[in-house]
Write an enzyme that holds these catalytic residues in place. Structure first.
Site, short mmCIF file in Angstrom:
data_model
loop_
_atom_site.label_atom_id
_atom_site.label_comp_id
_atom_site.label_asym_id
_atom_site.label_seq_id
_atom_site.Cartn_x
_atom_site.Cartn_y
_atom_site.Cartn_z
N ASN A 1 0.88 -1.17 0.00
CA ASN A 1 0.00 0.00 0.00
C ASN A 1 0.92 1.21 0.00
O ASN A 1 1.47 1.57 1.03
CB ASN A 1 -0.89 -0.02 1.26
CG ASN A 1 -1.71 1.25 1.41
OD1 ASN A 1 -1.84 2.02 0.45
ND2 ASN A 1 -2.25 1.47 2.60
N LYS B 1 0.22 4.25 -0.40
CA LYS B 1 -0.39 5.47 0.17
C LYS B 1 -0.10 6.67 -0.75
O LYS B 1 -0.03 6.51 -1.95
CB LYS B 1 0.09 5.69 1.60
CG LYS B 1 -0.03 4.45 2.47
CD LYS B 1 0.15 4.73 3.91
CE LYS B 1 0.12 3.44 4.70
NZ LYS B 1 0.05 3.64 6.13
N HIS C 1 -9.39 1.40 4.78
CA HIS C 1 -8.14 1.63 5.51
C HIS C 1 -8.41 2.63 6.64
O HIS C 1 -9.19 3.56 6.48
CB HIS C 1 -7.07 2.17 4.56
CG HIS C 1 -5.71 2.14 5.16
ND1 HIS C 1 -5.29 3.07 6.08
CD2 HIS C 1 -4.69 1.26 5.01
CE1 HIS C 1 -4.06 2.76 6.46
NE2 HIS C 1 -3.67 1.67 5.83
N GLU D 1 -6.79 5.03 7.73
CA GLU D 1 -6.52 6.43 7.39
C GLU D 1 -7.73 7.05 6.69
O GLU D 1 -8.05 8.21 6.89
CB GLU D 1 -5.25 6.53 6.54
CG GLU D 1 -4.01 6.27 7.39
CD GLU D 1 -2.83 5.69 6.64
OE1 GLU D 1 -2.79 5.71 5.40
OE2 GLU D 1 -1.91 5.18 7.34
N GLU E 1 -5.70 -4.72 10.51
CA GLU E 1 -4.67 -3.70 10.71
C GLU E 1 -4.93 -2.94 12.00
O GLU E 1 -5.69 -1.96 11.99
CB GLU E 1 -4.67 -2.72 9.53
CG GLU E 1 -4.37 -3.36 8.20
CD GLU E 1 -3.70 -2.39 7.26
OE1 GLU E 1 -2.63 -2.70 6.76
OE2 GLU E 1 -4.22 -1.28 7.07
N GLY F 1 2.41 2.26 10.77
CA GLY F 1 3.39 3.32 10.60
C GLY F 1 4.07 3.72 11.89
O GLY F 1 4.76 4.75 11.95
N SER G 1 3.25 -2.20 10.48
CA SER G 1 4.70 -2.27 10.71
C SER G 1 5.28 -3.65 10.42
O SER G 1 6.19 -4.11 11.11
CB SER G 1 5.05 -1.81 12.13
OG SER G 1 4.63 -0.47 12.33
C1 PEP Z 1 -0.86 0.20 6.14
O1 PEP Z 1 -1.06 1.39 6.24
O2 PEP Z 1 -1.63 -0.51 5.47
C2 PEP Z 1 0.29 -0.35 6.82
C3 PEP Z 1 0.27 -1.61 7.17
O3 PEP Z 1 1.32 0.51 7.08
P1 PEP Z 1 2.76 0.17 7.72
O4 PEP Z 1 3.21 -1.12 7.14
O5 PEP Z 1 3.63 1.32 7.32
O6 PEP Z 1 2.53 0.09 9.20
#
Ligand code: PEP
Length: 250
Positions: free
Chosen positions: A9, A11, A95, A97, A167, A173, A213
């Site tokens: 992803n 973003k 997601h 976000e 998630e 992040g 992460s």
């Molecule tokens: C995400 O936003 O889908 C995600 C898993 O981000 P990160 O791997 O950076 O934590």
């Protein structure tokens, strides 16, 4: 048997030229790796879809969002039909976000899911709790509500086009990964929900990804868990070598 998937992803990162270069690197690394134990997807900004599509063949293409309306006077929005017309196979929906910054509710996501499926897209549907929700012990309820509210109106045939991504918001992040045990607990819970609603076969056939992460150093431990079928990868999907370190963790 369900499919393992590692999906990037990106973003709101990379220019089109940078994205094309990254996609090229991922495609050639995947080719060089030979037979993989997972499907590899890149989730890219709308502006990149058509150009990235030219660079990939083994790697599959995903959008990061689509509109909750079919077409018409919605300036700046991108419909599911438009996404599908680029050759994308998947769309990431729900997601945290988008839920958090753009007020995407359970009802809005239900509309998006329906439009995505109606246009032949498969959906990577994200769910997950905040740190407060986990601390208050309501994380199972939150996940149940998100999945039931936006997906459980689907019939079994439509649901077969859904990939779930768990998630935890506190792990996105932040560098803080859920432990493999914490993730497994939620994945098993989600699979149980699906079994109750759609029966054991569909539950066993549904791919459930972990996101938050995830990196080359922790992917193998996560993916070794029986209900973790791969990852949705943010930060680590922006460097082909890191992303491949996760892809090859299976
Ligand atoms: C995400 O936003 O889908 C995600 C898993 O981000 P990160 O791997 O950076 O934590």
């Amino acid at each position: 048997m369900r499919k393992n998937i590692v999906a990037g992803n990106w973003k709101m990162n990379t220019t089109v030229a940078e994205g094309v270069q990254l996609a090229r690197e991922v495609e050639s690394a995947v080719k060089a790796a030979g037979e993989l134990k997972c499907e590899v997807i890149v989730g890219v900004p709308f502006t990149h879809l058509t150009s990235v599509k030219q660079e990939i063949n083994i790697v599959k293409l995903s959008a990061e969002n689509c509109a909750d309306h079919k077409s018409g006077a919605y300036t700046g929005e991108v419909s599911a039909a438009m996404v599908a017309s680029t050759g994308a196979e998947y769309v990431i929906l729900g997601h945290s976000e988008r839920r958090g910054y753009y007020n995407e509710t359970i009802e809005v996501l239900k509309e998006k899911v329906d439009l995505a499926l109606a246009n032949g897209l498969k959906v990577i549907f994200c769910c997950g709790e905040s740190l407060d929700e986990r601390k208050n012990g309501v994380h199972f309820d939150v996940i149940k509500k998100e999945i039931e509210g936006s997906l459980f109106h689907l019939g079994a045939e439509a649901f077969a086009k859904i990939v779930i991504a768990y998630e935890p918001i506190w792990a996105i992040g932040t560098g803080e990964t859920a432990t493999a045990e914490q993730a497994q607990e939620i994945h098993a819970f989600i699979r149980g929900l699906l079994a109750e609603k759609y029966g054991n076969q569909l539950a066993q056939d549904t791919t459930i990804l972990y996101g938050g992460s995830c990196k080359p150093s922790n992917a193998a431990e996560l993916f070794a868990k029986p209900d973790i079928d791969g990852g949705l990868i943010g930060g680590a999907s922006l460097k082909a070598a890191d992303f491949m370190g996760i892809v090859t963790a299976f």
